[in-house]
Design a protein around this motif. Structure first.
Motif, short mmCIF file in Angstrom:
data_model
loop_
_atom_site.label_atom_id
_atom_site.label_comp_id
_atom_site.label_asym_id
_atom_site.label_seq_id
_atom_site.Cartn_x
_atom_site.Cartn_y
_atom_site.Cartn_z
N MET A 76 40.67 -0.79 -18.98
CA MET A 76 41.16 -0.21 -17.73
C MET A 76 41.81 -1.25 -16.84
N LEU A 77 41.10 -2.39 -16.67
CA LEU A 77 41.60 -3.46 -15.79
C LEU A 77 41.27 -4.81 -16.42
N ASN A 78 42.30 -5.64 -16.61
CA ASN A 78 42.11 -6.99 -17.16
C ASN A 78 42.45 -8.02 -16.10
N ILE A 79 41.50 -8.87 -15.77
CA ILE A 79 41.72 -9.92 -14.77
C ILE A 79 41.72 -11.25 -15.52
N HIS A 80 42.83 -12.00 -15.40
CA HIS A 80 42.97 -13.23 -16.20
C HIS A 80 43.36 -14.42 -15.32
N ASN A 81 42.53 -15.48 -15.38
CA ASN A 81 42.80 -16.74 -14.67
C ASN A 81 43.14 -16.55 -13.19
N LEU A 82 42.33 -15.77 -12.53
CA LEU A 82 42.58 -15.45 -11.11
C LEU A 82 42.06 -16.58 -10.21
N SER A 83 42.91 -16.99 -9.29
CA SER A 83 42.52 -18.04 -8.33
C SER A 83 43.01 -17.67 -6.94
N ILE A 84 42.25 -18.07 -5.93
CA ILE A 84 42.71 -17.93 -4.55
C ILE A 84 42.06 -19.02 -3.71
N SER A 85 42.82 -19.57 -2.77
CA SER A 85 42.29 -20.65 -1.94
C SER A 85 42.59 -20.37 -0.47
N PHE A 86 41.77 -20.96 0.38
CA PHE A 86 41.98 -20.92 1.83
C PHE A 86 41.89 -22.33 2.36
N ALA A 87 42.89 -22.71 3.14
CA ALA A 87 42.93 -24.04 3.76
C ALA A 87 42.73 -25.14 2.71
N GLY A 88 43.34 -24.95 1.53
CA GLY A 88 43.31 -25.98 0.50
C GLY A 88 42.07 -25.99 -0.37
N GLU A 89 41.09 -25.12 -0.09
CA GLU A 89 39.86 -25.06 -0.89
C GLU A 89 39.81 -23.74 -1.65
N PHE A 90 39.47 -23.82 -2.95
CA PHE A 90 39.41 -22.62 -3.76
C PHE A 90 38.18 -21.78 -3.41
N LEU A 91 38.44 -20.49 -3.18
CA LEU A 91 37.33 -19.54 -3.03
C LEU A 91 36.78 -19.22 -4.40
N PHE A 92 37.69 -18.95 -5.35
CA PHE A 92 37.34 -18.93 -6.77
C PHE A 92 38.56 -19.37 -7.56
N GLU A 93 38.32 -19.92 -8.77
CA GLU A 93 39.40 -20.57 -9.51
C GLU A 93 39.36 -20.18 -10.99
N GLU A 94 40.50 -19.64 -11.46
CA GLU A 94 40.72 -19.31 -12.87
C GLU A 94 39.57 -18.49 -13.47
N ILE A 95 39.27 -17.39 -12.82
CA ILE A 95 38.19 -16.54 -13.34
C ILE A 95 38.80 -15.39 -14.12
N THR A 96 38.10 -14.97 -15.18
CA THR A 96 38.60 -13.94 -16.09
C THR A 96 37.48 -12.96 -16.41
#
Length: 635
Positions: free
Chosen positions: A1-21
């Motif tokens: 249904m939904l595939n999440i691959h290498n997801l990353s997001i950062s705030f102010a230069g710090e990753f909230l989460f990095e390359e999650i699948t």
């Protein structure tokens, strides 16, 4: 249904989460857990398309529908509860308008033999068939069932949404989502504004939901009862197990123990190898062996132990000054809204140092009495505070009192006085708001972060009596434990409204149960109260109350009850048979019209017969819904 691959997001230069699948598949009931600020709500926003990630891809099945329960909702003013809930059926409502417009034209026009009139007949037939396929004849009854399940009463349906609190408006939004038949439901803290009875109803609804569900919640029992999979976000990584929350915690701990043991053994082997290398290096004859050992050492995959985010708040509620012996006294106090009486003839005496719990079903007056004590509501009778009482009040919707346009730091500075202004940054640090984080706008904070800020703000004023209404809403489990410890060490007086047995355990020494517009005192902690009521947990209070009230209304034996159910089910089957026959007759007439419109229209009484069949069909549909409701009430 939904595939999440290498997801990353950062705030102010710090990753909230990095390359999650990870994947979301049909039938998944995922509990998305983690500390406040770990990125749970952000993850839901990304999955819903409300926010973009920095990197990674999300692949979704074509035409998959996603429903998202956001924390911030915005209704159009002037709609009733039913009107707003019906917005869940956008396509059905559009078809209704189209069918109504065509029917109006058909009654007003007289050019029966024209092509355009024939086209209208064809259109209304197509629209009506599509309307039926989408459940147009059932959506109103289904809407009422879901609203009733979420705690609304029938008399609430025609009231305007803007007359309801934020919590009740959130229930309307939840009802809309549950009615939409989405393929994926994203629910951000769905139980925060529900009473226990509504939570139990929601649990049962989600267990049988046809699509997949991703839930952010800090309610352990709710997660255990609903989910079959847990994804934890911690320090930028995810931990994914096909287990409900409590079972996941056990497995997670076992995995860490295994990792620690394996890491310890590996460390010993590495240490021994390094000693051999040092020993062989010194001898020319052993140099090649040393080189071989070094290469072997370089190839070793170093075992890492999953990190735990153990950062917690540091809370202390200092007592300002010593109040008098009696801090709150009520005699014959009451509160009513028009003809609706919430509390009446309340007598209450709270002495200095007491730790009191307010428990009972929602709507029985717990929050009302708390607001009366802190002078937020007018009331009848007498209710007064004792000498030198300095109140601190944490409202159930405390986060709504915060200005979203201000930063965290500005919020605190505005509430501080000369004595506390210089301590603001230190206080924020103890509540895990550090460095540049204090410049974040309040509106971008998660629910848990807002509650942390509200707790921090509470400490800016002198306090010797704390009145707290559901303070654990939105807080993660570790934060709940820290808050509980702080309240245990609070030397002042505590009045606490809560549904959370784990939180209340060992925290209070007196319980007031709210029921039937009055209160009953129990001189012991929450365990004593539950023992006296002969139940295992606070949920059982809700269930018991519900069952007892039903028995009073229907004092029938099981045999009589089964007999009634059987008779009603026969009527339901008969109604279904009538509906099927009427639909076939209408379909034949539709086909007759399309095949030879002019001749058919000339037939005597055709239109009146056609309209009568439609009216009969509508009547049978309504009868079927009524019978179904009667069956469900008896089951």
């Amino acid at each position: 249904m939904l595939n999440i691959h290498n997801l990353s997001i950062s705030f102010a230069g710090e990753f909230l989460f990095e390359e999650i699948t990870f994947k979301v598949t049909p039938g998944d009931r995922i509990g998305l857990v983690g500390k406040n600020g770990a990125g749970k709500s952000t993850m839901l926003k990304i999955l819903s398309g409300d926010q973009e990630s920095d990197t990674g891809q999300i692949a979704m099945e074509k035409n998959a529908r996603i429903g998202f329960l956001r924390q911030d909702i915005d209704f159009v003013e002037g709609r009733t509860v039913l009107d707003e809930a019906y917005e869940a059926f956008e396509e059905i409502k559009t078809l209704e308008r189209q069918i109504e417009e065509i029917n109006t034209q058909l009654t007003e026009r007289t050019d029966y033999e024209s092509d355009s009139y024939s086209k209208l007949i064809e259109d209304v037939s197509d629209f009506t068939e599509h309307y039926e396929i989408l459940g147009g004849y059932n959506y109103q009854g289904n809407t009422e069932k879901v609203l009733l399940g979420l705690g609304f009463k029938s008399e609430d349906f025609d009231n305007l949404t803007d007359t309801f609190s934020g919590g009740w408006r959130m229930r309307i939004e939840l009802a809309k989502l549950l009615l939409q038949n989405n393929d994926l439901l994203l629910l951000d803290e769905p139980t925060n504004h529900l009473d226990i009875e509504s939570i139990i109803w929601l649990e049962n609804f989600l267990k049988s939901y046809a699509g997949a569900v991703v839930i952010v919640s800090h309610d352990k029992m709710f997660l255990d009862n609903v989910t079959n999979r847990t994804i934890e976000i911690s320090l930028g990584k995810i931990y994914d197990y096909d287990k409900p929350y409590s079972e996941y915690l056990v497995l997670r701990e076992e995995l860490r123990d295994q990792q620690l043991a394996t890491q310890k053994n590996q460390s010993k082997q590495i240490e021994q190898t390094e000693k051999l290398i040092e020993k062989f290096r010194a001898k020319a004859s052993k140099a090649s062996m040393a080189q071989s050992l070094m290469k072997k050492l370089d190839k070793i995959d170093r075992i890492e132990v999953d990190e735990d985010d153990n950062s917690v708040m540091n809370i202390k509620f200092p007592v300002s000054i010593q109040p008098g012996k009696v801090v709150v006294e009520a005699e014959g106090a009451g509160k009513a809204y028009g003809d609706k009486v919430i509390l009446e003839n309340i007598d209450l005496l709270v002495e200095r140092g007491s730790k009191v719990a307010f428990v009972g079903q929602n709507g029985q007056g717990k929050s009302t009495l708390a607001k009366m004590i802190v002078s937020e509501l007018e009331f009848t009778g007498s209710l007064k505070l004792g000498h030198n009482v300095q109140l601190g009040y944490f409202a159930q919707n405390q986060a709504e009192y915060l200005d979203g346009e201000l930063s965290i730091h500005e919020t605190m500075i505005n509430a501080a006085n000369e004595k506390t202004r210089s301590k603001v940054r230190d206080m924020l640090g103890s509540f895990l708001f550090r460095g540049d984080e204090v410049d974040k706008k309040v509106k971008v904070l998660s629910g848990g972060e807002r509650n942390r800020l509200a707790l921090c703000k509470l400490l800016l004023q002198p306090i010797n009596v704390l009145v707290m209404d559901e303070p654990t809403n939105h807080l993660d489990i570790k934060s709940k434990n820290v808050l509980k410890s702080a309240l245990e060490n609070f030397e002042g007086t505590l009045l606490l409204v809560s549904h959370d047995r784990d939180f209340l355990q060992g925290l209070t020494n007196k319980v007031y149960e709210f029921k039937d517009r009055n209160i009953k005192e129990y001189l012991g902690d929450i365990d004593y109260y539950l023992e006296e009521r002969k139940v295992m947990n606070l949920r059982e209070i809700e269930k018991t109350t519900k069952v007892v009230s039903k028995k009073k209304e229907k004092p029938t034996s099981n045999y009589e009850n089964d007999k009634k159910i059987k008779a009603l089910q026969n009527k339901v089957s008969n109604a279904e048979s009538q509906i099927s026959n009427l639909e076939k007759k209408i379909k034949k007439l539709d086909q007759k019209l399309l095949a030879n419109y002019e001749e058919t229209m000339k037939e005597k009484n055709f239109l009146s017969s056609y309209e009568k069949l439609k009216k009969d069909l509508q009547g049978q549909m309504e009868l079927w819904e009524q019978l179904q409701e009667q069956v469900e009430q008896l089951v």
